[in-house]
Design a protein around this motif. Structure first.
Motif, short mmCIF file in Angstrom:
data_model
loop_
_atom_site.label_atom_id
_atom_site.label_comp_id
_atom_site.label_asym_id
_atom_site.label_seq_id
_atom_site.Cartn_x
_atom_site.Cartn_y
_atom_site.Cartn_z
N SER A 136 -27.87 -0.49 2.51
CA SER A 136 -28.56 -1.32 3.50
C SER A 136 -27.88 -2.68 3.67
O SER A 136 -27.91 -3.25 4.75
CB SER A 136 -30.03 -1.50 3.13
OG SER A 136 -30.15 -2.15 1.90
N ASN A 137 -27.24 -3.19 2.63
CA ASN A 137 -26.51 -4.45 2.75
C ASN A 137 -25.10 -4.25 3.30
O ASN A 137 -24.56 -5.11 3.97
CB ASN A 137 -26.40 -5.16 1.40
CG ASN A 137 -27.74 -5.68 0.95
OD1 ASN A 137 -28.57 -6.04 1.76
ND2 ASN A 137 -27.94 -5.71 -0.36
N VAL A 138 -24.51 -3.09 3.03
CA VAL A 138 -23.13 -2.84 3.42
C VAL A 138 -23.01 -2.49 4.91
O VAL A 138 -22.00 -2.77 5.54
CB VAL A 138 -22.54 -1.69 2.56
CG1 VAL A 138 -21.12 -1.38 2.94
CG2 VAL A 138 -22.63 -2.06 1.09
N ILE A 139 -24.06 -1.90 5.48
CA ILE A 139 -24.02 -1.46 6.87
C ILE A 139 -23.72 -2.62 7.82
O ILE A 139 -23.13 -2.43 8.87
CB ILE A 139 -25.34 -0.76 7.26
CG1 ILE A 139 -25.41 0.58 6.54
CG2 ILE A 139 -25.47 -0.56 8.75
CD1 ILE A 139 -26.68 1.34 6.78
N ASP A 142 -21.51 -4.82 7.44
CA ASP A 142 -20.08 -5.14 7.42
C ASP A 142 -19.42 -4.48 8.63
O ASP A 142 -19.36 -3.26 8.72
CB ASP A 142 -19.47 -4.64 6.11
CG ASP A 142 -18.01 -5.02 5.95
OD1 ASP A 142 -17.38 -5.42 6.95
OD2 ASP A 142 -17.51 -4.91 4.83
N SER A 143 -18.88 -5.29 9.55
CA SER A 143 -18.32 -4.77 10.80
C SER A 143 -17.13 -3.84 10.57
O SER A 143 -16.90 -2.93 11.34
CB SER A 143 -17.92 -5.92 11.73
OG SER A 143 -16.96 -6.74 11.09
N SER A 144 -16.37 -4.03 9.48
CA SER A 144 -15.22 -3.15 9.23
C SER A 144 -15.68 -1.73 8.91
O SER A 144 -14.99 -0.76 9.25
CB SER A 144 -14.36 -3.69 8.08
OG SER A 144 -15.09 -3.70 6.88
N LEU A 145 -16.83 -1.57 8.27
CA LEU A 145 -17.34 -0.23 7.99
C LEU A 145 -17.90 0.43 9.24
O LEU A 145 -17.83 1.64 9.39
CB LEU A 145 -18.42 -0.28 6.92
CG LEU A 145 -17.94 -0.47 5.49
CD1 LEU A 145 -19.14 -0.56 4.54
CD2 LEU A 145 -17.03 0.64 5.06
N LEU A 146 -18.46 -0.36 10.11
CA LEU A 146 -19.06 0.20 11.32
C LEU A 146 -18.01 0.81 12.25
O LEU A 146 -18.33 1.65 13.07
CB LEU A 146 -19.88 -0.86 12.05
CG LEU A 146 -21.13 -1.33 11.31
CD1 LEU A 146 -21.81 -2.44 12.08
CD2 LEU A 146 -22.09 -0.18 11.07
N GLU A 188 -20.25 9.10 5.04
CA GLU A 188 -20.12 9.52 3.65
C GLU A 188 -20.92 8.60 2.73
O GLU A 188 -21.61 9.06 1.81
CB GLU A 188 -18.64 9.54 3.22
CG GLU A 188 -18.41 10.07 1.82
CD GLU A 188 -18.88 11.51 1.61
OE1 GLU A 188 -19.27 11.82 0.47
OE2 GLU A 188 -18.90 12.31 2.57
N LEU A 189 -20.85 7.30 2.98
CA LEU A 189 -21.60 6.33 2.21
C LEU A 189 -23.10 6.61 2.31
O LEU A 189 -23.82 6.62 1.30
CB LEU A 189 -21.30 4.91 2.69
CG LEU A 189 -22.08 3.78 2.05
CD1 LEU A 189 -21.75 3.66 0.57
CD2 LEU A 189 -21.77 2.46 2.77
N MET A 190 -23.57 6.88 3.50
CA MET A 190 -24.99 7.17 3.70
C MET A 190 -25.40 8.47 3.02
O MET A 190 -26.46 8.56 2.41
CB MET A 190 -25.32 7.19 5.19
CG MET A 190 -25.22 5.82 5.84
SD MET A 190 -25.54 5.82 7.59
CE MET A 190 -27.31 6.00 7.60
N LYS A 191 -24.56 9.49 3.10
CA LYS A 191 -24.85 10.78 2.48
C LYS A 191 -24.99 10.65 0.96
O LYS A 191 -25.95 11.13 0.37
CB LYS A 191 -23.76 11.79 2.82
CG LYS A 191 -23.96 13.16 2.22
CD LYS A 191 -22.82 14.09 2.57
CE LYS A 191 -22.96 15.39 1.81
NZ LYS A 191 -21.75 16.20 1.89
N GLU A 214 -28.48 11.07 -1.28
CA GLU A 214 -28.57 12.01 -2.40
C GLU A 214 -29.04 11.30 -3.67
O GLU A 214 -29.91 11.80 -4.39
CB GLU A 214 -27.22 12.69 -2.65
CG GLU A 214 -26.86 13.70 -1.58
CD GLU A 214 -25.41 14.20 -1.70
OE1 GLU A 214 -24.71 13.83 -2.67
OE2 GLU A 214 -25.00 14.96 -0.81
N LYS A 215 -28.48 10.12 -3.93
CA LYS A 215 -28.90 9.33 -5.10
C LYS A 215 -30.37 8.94 -4.99
O LYS A 215 -31.12 8.99 -5.97
CB LYS A 215 -28.05 8.06 -5.23
CG LYS A 215 -26.66 8.28 -5.75
CD LYS A 215 -25.87 6.99 -5.61
CE LYS A 215 -25.40 6.44 -6.90
NZ LYS A 215 -24.60 5.21 -6.74
N THR A 216 -30.79 8.57 -3.79
CA THR A 216 -32.18 8.17 -3.57
C THR A 216 -33.12 9.33 -3.78
O THR A 216 -34.18 9.18 -4.41
CB THR A 216 -32.35 7.56 -2.16
OG1 THR A 216 -31.50 6.42 -2.05
CG2 THR A 216 -33.78 7.17 -1.89
#
Length: 165
Positions: A44-47, A49-53, A61-64, A68-70
């Protein structure tokens, strides 16, 4: 007047969160409590970051992985609550962890917030911030911050030295 209380416990996959949950079980738990476990996924904090978007494959992949961890975290804690016959549920919230935790406390009209502490020193807290510090200063209900190291002894384990007068 009702004897039921609503307790919010902030959790993630850290030992500190497990310590906070166990502190509730060992020291605070009362019949009739309603426990809300709140989890703020890491992405939720990383999203923001404009470079990831710009790279949707990395973001997907990050969300998946985070989802899974959640799911595993939720299953583990719900199983523990069921085994201990604790009435409650888990809530996933998004945004800055400290603000999201306070939002859940307010939404649920909680009576108490319990969370762990990573035990950061003054300098690290000053520059990196601290979820527990933020919650302590912005929460409108009592806050219990559990120490970052698990206590090895309970009150029942205490045995005074026989030589003490």
């Amino acid at each position: 007047m009702s004897n039921s209380r609503t307790i919010v416990i902030a959790i993630d996959d850290s030992e500190q969160s497990l310590n906070a949950f166990n502190f509730y079980v060992d020291n605070v738990n009362k019949v009739g409590d309603r426990v809300i476990l709140v989890h703020v996924p890491e992405y939720s904090n990383v999203i923001t970051d404009s470079s990831l978007l710009t790279d949707t494959q990395i973001l997907a992949e990050l969300m998946k992985v985070t989802e899974e961890k959640t799911r595993k975290l939720e299953a583990d804690y719900i199983l523990k609550m069921n085994e201990l016959r604790i009435n409650g549920s888990m809530k996933q919230h998004y945004g800055t962890p400290s603000e999201a935790i306070i939002a859940v406390v307010n939404e649920e009209k909680a009576d108490l917030l319990i969370l762990g502490s990573k035990g950061r020193g003054f300098i690290r807290r000053t520059f990196l911030g601290s979820v527990s510090d933020y919650c302590l200063h912005h929460c409108n209900v009592p806050v219990i911050i559990c120490p970052h190291k698990a206590q090895k002894h309970s009150r029942a384990d205490f045995k005074p030295d026989k030589n003490i007068n």
